[in-house]
Design an enzyme around this catalytic site. Structure first.
Site, short mmCIF file in Angstrom:
data_model
loop_
_atom_site.label_atom_id
_atom_site.label_comp_id
_atom_site.label_asym_id
_atom_site.label_seq_id
_atom_site.Cartn_x
_atom_site.Cartn_y
_atom_site.Cartn_z
N HIS A 1 8.12 1.76 -10.42
CA HIS A 1 7.09 1.22 -9.77
C HIS A 1 5.87 1.95 -10.63
CE1 HIS A 1 7.43 5.47 -8.21
NE2 HIS A 1 7.21 5.50 -7.61
N MET A 2 4.43 1.05 -10.35
CA MET A 2 3.39 2.16 -10.72
C MET A 2 2.17 1.57 -9.65
SD MET A 2 0.97 -0.75 -13.52
CE MET A 2 1.83 -0.86 -15.29
N HIS A 3 1.49 2.92 -10.06
CA HIS A 3 0.89 3.24 -8.87
C HIS A 3 -1.30 2.14 -9.46
CE1 HIS A 3 2.16 6.97 -6.99
NE2 HIS A 3 3.47 6.73 -8.20
N VAL B 1 10.20 9.20 -6.01
CA VAL B 1 10.93 7.81 -5.36
C VAL B 1 11.67 7.29 -6.99
CG1 VAL B 1 10.80 6.27 -4.48
CG2 VAL B 1 9.48 7.20 -3.28
N ARG C 1 0.38 -1.19 0.01
CA ARG C 1 0.10 0.27 0.23
C ARG C 1 0.62 1.37 0.04
NH1 ARG C 1 -5.07 -1.63 0.50
NH2 ARG C 1 -5.01 -4.11 1.78
N ASP C 2 -0.10 2.36 -0.65
CA ASP C 2 1.32 3.87 -1.20
C ASP C 2 0.93 4.23 0.64
OD1 ASP C 2 2.31 5.54 -3.36
OD2 ASP C 2 1.11 6.40 -1.45
N ILE C 3 1.78 4.75 0.77
CA ILE C 3 1.71 5.33 2.40
C ILE C 3 0.83 6.85 2.55
CG2 ILE C 3 4.17 6.96 2.43
CD1 ILE C 3 5.13 6.22 5.04
N ASN D 1 4.87 7.40 -13.14
CA ASN D 1 5.52 8.77 -13.57
C ASN D 1 7.35 8.70 -14.04
OD1 ASN D 1 3.01 9.84 -12.29
ND2 ASN D 1 3.88 9.74 -9.66
P1 AMP Z 1 6.13 8.60 -7.12
O1 AMP Z 1 5.65 10.20 -6.79
O2 AMP Z 1 5.68 8.04 -8.20
O3 AMP Z 1 7.61 8.91 -7.68
O4 AMP Z 1 5.41 8.19 -6.03
C1 AMP Z 1 6.17 7.76 -4.87
C2 AMP Z 1 5.02 6.78 -3.44
O5 AMP Z 1 5.53 5.97 -3.11
C3 AMP Z 1 4.30 8.03 -3.74
O6 AMP Z 1 2.88 8.30 -3.69
C4 AMP Z 1 4.91 7.47 -2.11
O7 AMP Z 1 3.58 7.88 -1.11
C5 AMP Z 1 5.14 6.82 -1.37
N1 AMP Z 1 5.51 5.98 -0.58
C6 AMP Z 1 6.91 6.82 -0.48
N2 AMP Z 1 7.02 6.31 0.54
C7 AMP Z 1 6.99 5.17 1.39
C8 AMP Z 1 6.65 4.02 2.10
N3 AMP Z 1 7.83 4.41 2.40
N4 AMP Z 1 5.69 3.30 1.97
C9 AMP Z 1 4.79 3.17 0.20
N5 AMP Z 1 4.45 4.40 -0.12
C10 AMP Z 1 5.76 5.18 -0.03
#
Ligand code: AMP
Ligand code: ZN
Length: 114
Positions: free
Chosen positions: A101-103, A97, A30-32, A88
């Site tokens: 990764h894929m949302h 990050v 899950r996204d944090i 992104n």
């Molecule tokens: P992006 O902006 O596409 O790089 O998305 C990075 C995502 O990672 C964001 O939606 C953050 O909320 C999520 N994120 C960052 N750190 C963590 C973590 N430790 N656990 C879960 N999600 C995270």
């Protein structure tokens, strides 16, 4: 593994996360900071900084991430109502990050945002 990378740390189990899916290529959790009622991340095990850094041989990984995200959408009950897959890339693409990764977003009607 890149030591400073938060997703590498999650892949390595150094930062705890509730794994929703894992295989040899990807993990999902899950996204944090969820942007929708269902907001999951499908993350490559390998540290690939962004879409731009994919080699030809790594392109099929995107298809695999899509397959996993579709399966997770079914499992989390958002397949029929609809969902969004987002990758992104880079600063203007909103990537925070630098690890591929894929949302998977769903659970409400999503607006288009720029
Ligand atoms: P992006 O902006 O596409 O790089 O998305 C990075 C995502 O990672 C964001 O939606 C953050 O909320 C999520 N994120 C960052 N750190 C963590 C973590 N430790 N656990 C879960 N999600 C995270
Ligand atoms: Zn990484």
């Amino acid at each position: 593994m890149t030591t400073a990378c938060v997703f590498c740390k999650i892949v390595a189990g150094e930062i705890p996360s509730e794994l929703l899916y894992q295989d040899e290529e990807v993990i999902a959790f899950r996204d944090i900071n969820p942007a929708a009622p269902t907001h999951l991340l499908v993350v490559s095990r390998k540290h690939i900084p962004s879409l731009l850094h994919l080699t030809e041989a790594e392109i099929p990984l995107i298809g695999h991430m899509t397959r996993v995200a579709n399966q997770l959408a079914r499992e989390h009950g958002i397949a029929e109502s609809g969902y969004r897959l987002v990758i992104n890339c880079g600063g203007h693409g909103g990537q925070l990050v630098p690890h591929l990764h894929m949302h998977l977003l769903g659970g409400r009607r999503l607006k288009w945002s720029q």
